[in-house]
Design an enzyme around this catalytic site. Structure first.
Site, PDB file in Angstrom:
ATOM      1  N   GLY A  46       0.858  -0.769  -0.089  1.00  0.00           N
ATOM      2  CA  GLY A  46       0.353  -0.145   0.382  1.00  0.00           C
ATOM      3  C   GLY A  46       0.988   1.537  -0.226  1.00  0.00           C
ATOM      4  O   GLY A  46       2.334   0.764   0.696  1.00  0.00           O
ATOM      5  N   GLN A  51       2.851  10.028   1.497  1.00  0.00           N
ATOM      6  CA  GLN A  51       4.456   9.366   1.716  1.00  0.00           C
ATOM      7  C   GLN A  51       5.484  10.024   0.603  1.00  0.00           C
ATOM      8  O   GLN A  51       6.336   9.393  -0.004  1.00  0.00           O
ATOM      9  CB  GLN A  51       4.131   7.966   1.915  1.00  0.00           C
ATOM     10  N   CYS A 105       5.987   0.501   8.053  1.00  0.00           N
ATOM     11  CA  CYS A 105       5.729   1.122   6.713  1.00  0.00           C
ATOM     12  C   CYS A 105       6.997   1.785   6.551  1.00  0.00           C
ATOM     13  O   CYS A 105       7.598   2.204   6.603  1.00  0.00           O
ATOM     14  CB  CYS A 105       5.248   1.721   8.019  1.00  0.00           C
ATOM     15  N   LEU A 106       7.165   1.867   4.462  1.00  0.00           N
ATOM     16  CA  LEU A 106       7.880   2.544   4.016  1.00  0.00           C
ATOM     17  C   LEU A 106       8.360   3.776   4.317  1.00  0.00           C
ATOM     18  O   LEU A 106       9.338   3.955   3.781  1.00  0.00           O
ATOM     19  CB  LEU A 106       7.062   2.258   2.218  1.00  0.00           C
ATOM     20  N   GLU A 148      -3.552   2.601   5.548  1.00  0.00           N
ATOM     21  CA  GLU A 148      -2.947   3.711   4.766  1.00  0.00           C
ATOM     22  C   GLU A 148      -4.529   4.487   4.714  1.00  0.00           C
ATOM     23  O   GLU A 148      -4.212   6.084   4.923  1.00  0.00           O
ATOM     24  CB  GLU A 148      -3.627   3.029   3.381  1.00  0.00           C
ATOM     25  N   HIS A 151      -2.458   6.884   7.763  1.00  0.00           N
ATOM     26  CA  HIS A 151      -1.565   7.582   6.710  1.00  0.00           C
ATOM     27  C   HIS A 151      -2.174   9.167   6.344  1.00  0.00           C
ATOM     28  O   HIS A 151      -1.502  10.115   6.283  1.00  0.00           O
ATOM     29  CB  HIS A 151      -1.335   7.328   5.270  1.00  0.00           C
TER      30      HIS A 151
HETATM   31 NI    NI Z   1       3.095   2.824   5.986  1.00  0.00          NI
END
Ligand code: NI
Length: 178
Positions: A46, A51, A105-106, A148, A151
């Site tokens: 996701g 981001q 998380c990225l 998501e 976020h």
């Molecule tokens: Ni994330």
């Protein structure tokens, strides 16, 4: 195809509430396609617009449902992945049941945490063309949706985690990032 740079903590955009999208023009379609490419390249399950430094209510999600339910078996064909593009999403119903799971998380490299999430949710959103959709998701897909949507509200998994740790390389390989 264009890959977008992924923003990491402590960038303040990750803490901002993203703005609703009102224009479904060609620029938005390009942004969505680039986000899908960026998510796949990361690789992640996701990616939310903040981001990639865009404070708008948009996220892409791609995951094979039930991926974790069965033992890997050469005779079992891989489940197809399902791609969702959600715009201005709103959780309208949640299950009574909650489940614990390990998230990463990225935008927070090198950390994992144990997070409690609703087992199933219903989401109202717009699709990439601006049409309203109602989605029912459960299991790990429901977890990704909640991660998501958080976020888009400036909330990160580390805010909700009951504990957070730095995984070993093996552990890190086992956790999907989003
Ligand atoms: Ni994330």
């Amino acid at each position: 195809m264009a890959l977008l740079p992924i923003v990491n903590l402590p960038d303040p955009i990750l803490r901002r509430k993203a703005k609703p999208i009102t224009k479904f023009d060609k620029d938005l379609q390009t942004l969505i396609d680039n986000m899908i490419d960026t998510m796949r390249d990361a690789p992640g399950v996701g990616l939310a617009a903040p981001q990639i430094n865009v404070s708008q209510q948009l996220a892409v999600i791609e995951y094979a449902e039930d991926e974790d339910d069965e033992e890997e078996n050469e005779d079992t064909p891989a489940k197809p992945k399902k791609l969702y593009v959600i715009i201005n999403p709103e959780i309208v119903k949640v299950s009574e049941e909650k489940v614990m799971g390990i998230e990463g998380c990225l935008s927070i490299p090198g950390l994992q945490g144990e997070v409690e999430r609703y087992e199933a949710i219903q989401v109202k959103a717009l699709n990439r063309h601006g049409s309203p959709v109602k989605l029912k998701v459960d299991g790990w897909m429901a977890r990704i949706f909640q991660h998501e949507i958080d976020h888009l509200n400036g909330v990160l998994f580390t805010d909700l985690a009951t504990r957070v740790w730095k995984p070993s390389a093996d552990e890190a390989d086992d956790v999907d990032l989003d």
